[in-house]
Design an enzyme around this catalytic site. Structure first.
Site, mmCIF file in Angstrom:
data_model
loop_
_atom_site.group_PDB
_atom_site.id
_atom_site.type_symbol
_atom_site.label_atom_id
_atom_site.label_comp_id
_atom_site.label_asym_id
_atom_site.label_seq_id
_atom_site.Cartn_x
_atom_site.Cartn_y
_atom_site.Cartn_z
ATOM 1 N N GLU A 276 -2.218 -7.568 10.747
ATOM 2 C CA GLU A 276 -2.643 -8.623 10.959
ATOM 3 C C GLU A 276 -2.645 -9.316 12.165
ATOM 4 O O GLU A 276 -3.287 -9.966 12.652
ATOM 5 C CB GLU A 276 -2.281 -9.812 9.840
ATOM 6 C CG GLU A 276 -2.672 -9.497 8.392
ATOM 7 C CD GLU A 276 -2.263 -10.601 7.267
ATOM 8 O OE1 GLU A 276 -1.562 -11.540 7.766
ATOM 9 O OE2 GLU A 276 -3.089 -10.721 6.580
ATOM 10 N N HIS A 297 5.468 16.395 2.728
ATOM 11 C CA HIS A 297 4.576 17.414 1.979
ATOM 12 C C HIS A 297 2.952 16.708 1.706
ATOM 13 O O HIS A 297 2.352 17.272 0.945
ATOM 14 C CB HIS A 297 5.181 17.637 0.683
ATOM 15 C CG HIS A 297 6.620 18.206 0.676
ATOM 16 N ND1 HIS A 297 6.930 19.278 0.865
ATOM 17 C CD2 HIS A 297 7.833 17.182 1.311
ATOM 18 C CE1 HIS A 297 8.273 19.511 0.912
ATOM 19 N NE2 HIS A 297 8.911 18.332 1.253
ATOM 20 N N LYS A 411 -12.833 -12.949 1.420
ATOM 21 C CA LYS A 411 -12.331 -14.255 0.581
ATOM 22 C C LYS A 411 -13.661 -14.933 0.472
ATOM 23 O O LYS A 411 -13.871 -15.496 -0.844
ATOM 24 C CB LYS A 411 -11.325 -14.848 1.544
ATOM 25 C CG LYS A 411 -10.085 -14.413 1.332
ATOM 26 C CD LYS A 411 -9.024 -15.551 1.941
ATOM 27 C CE LYS A 411 -7.728 -14.805 2.142
ATOM 28 N NZ LYS A 411 -6.683 -15.865 2.810
#
Ligand code: PA5
Length: 420
Positions: A276, A297, A411
């Site tokens: 952010e 892995h 949003k």
């Protein structure tokens, strides 16, 4: 002790080049050390005493004791900067206080049903932590859990069991006044992801039984080092400079690697802080966690052999603490692991780390953040160190490290869809 070992980057960034870069940008470090007027509403965290000084610690411990007297379970209702720091410490250290349950970080009905189930048979207090009180996850969880408490305890007793940490003057404060809930003010000049050393996280930590004085002391120690040390002696500055040199060279991903899974939730905090703070204006290194040895892995293949766009920063826990030793006994069974007879998992894990670092350092820049122990004081140091480095690194990159305009678009669409 916390130090940055950059031996394994020298093959990629010569020490002379690093020194020249640091020197040319020394004014950026000076600005970060002093703080800047243009970020005055976001830099309260630079001075640890401002939000984690003795008066705050006393007040927080008092409130935590009151809450623990009526509850064995404390629900943190928060997301991102409103839960990551407390969760990082609590999950790593498992302190001996109230049981902590996490809500406000999901919209999944399945998860939220799980949260409700976890509360049955326990005495519960909830803390709704929301800087803006507009975020959907904490807002919806808060309503759900408020209703749960009222249904279980009645309105008056439920009010005693509700704490809200929010901005002074916000609708959350109004709601608290109207309903008689305890209100804890959100640090006014600190953005969500920089709030580790404020009541936002100190209260849940104290309720969980963590030593918040040690946390604050560690951060303060780091503050004194980083705000006074110039040049490459300043390890956070060295990290910020290296990140930006690597960015300029085309490195686009940083893996934060760790061989102690106890850093798992800390890595989430780090991801949020760097994503952010730096991911904007079409720029920024993508931060991703590398939990080892498990992800050797999976992601390990890519790190060793994939595109040369990434570099790694390992957190290396240097000294074994309590519970960090476990010897593997010998066996008569021919299981093909005889070479491990009598070895301690601490050493086996270290061998795996050293081998990984040596192998990766052949092909990509590897930094190592060395830390002697894992406790509250070290977490205080880590929070301050990475926050300061992030401020410096974002400044070198030329972005505002304290805003997050990019999260607004989804949003807007989500709120439209929900009819807000
Ligand atoms: O860093 C930030 O400010 C954000 O990531 C916030 O921490 C996060 O969005 C939660 O915000 P709020 O506490 O307002 O719900």
């Amino acid at each position: 002790m916390l130090d940055l070992n950059t031996t394994y980057t020298e093959k990629f960034v010569a020490s002379g080049e690093l020194a020249a870069y640091a020197e040319a940008h020394a004014h950026v470090l000076a600005r970060c050390q002093a703080g800047e007027e243009r970020y005055a509403d976001s830099q309260g965290w630079l001075e640890v005493d401002e939000w984690a000084g003795p008066a705050v610690l006393d007040r927080t411990e008092r409130l935590a004791a009151e809450l623990r007297a009526i509850a064995d379970t404390f629900v943190i209702i928060g997301v991102g900067g409103s839960n990551n720091s407390a969760r990082a410490v609590i999950k790593a250290l498992r302190p001996n206080g109230a049981r902590i349950v996490y809500a406000g970080n999901t919209l999944s009905a399945h998860e939220l049903n799980g949260v409700l189930a976890e509360l049955e048979g326990h005495d519960v207090v909830i803390d709704c932590i929301a800087k803006n009180f507009e975020t959907l996850e904490p807002g919806s969880s808060f309503r759900l859990l408020r209703q749960y408490l009222v249904g279980r305890y009645g309105k008056e007793e439920a009010a005693r069991r509700i704490v809200c940490t929010g901005t002074i003057g916000s609708s959350l404060e109004e709601l608290c006044r109207a309903e008689g809930y305890t209100f804890v003010p959100f640090a006014t000049n600190v953005g969500g992801r920089y709030t580790a050393l404020t009541e936002v996280h100190l209260l849940p930590l104290a309720v969980a039984g963590a030593d918040i004085r040690a946390l604050a002391a560690g951060a303060k120690r780091m503050q004194e080092q980083l705000r006074k040390t110039d040049g490459l002696e300043n390890s956070a500055w060295r990290y910020a400079c290296l990140r930006n040199i690597l960015w300029d060279r085309g490195y686009r991903v940083e893996l934060l690697g760790f061989f102690e899974p106890r850093f798992r939730w800390f890595s989430k905090w780090w991801e949020q802080l760097y994503a952010e703070s730096e991911g904007k204006d079409g720029k920024g290194i993508f931060p991703a966690a590398l939990e080892c040895s498990e992800e050797m892995h999976s992601l390990g293949q890519y790190a060793q052999d994939g595109t040369h766009q990434l570099f790694e920063t390992f957190i290396d826990l240097m000294e074994p603490g309590a519970g960090d030793s476990l010897v593997l006994g010998g066996t008569d069974v021919a299981d093909a692991f005889g070479y491990l007879d009598g070895k301690d998992f601490w050493d086996i894990n270290k061998a795996s780390f050293n081998a990984t670092r040596a192998a990766h350092a052949e092909v990509l820049p590897v930094l190592t953040l060395e830390i002697d122990r894992i406790d509250e004081e070290r977490f205080g140091m880590l929070f301050y160190w990475f926050a300061f480095a992030c401020y410096a690194s974002g400044s070198l990159l030329g972005v505002n490290p304290f805003d997050q305009p990019g999260v607004e678009t989804y949003k807007r669409l989500m709120f439209e869809a929900l009819g807000k």
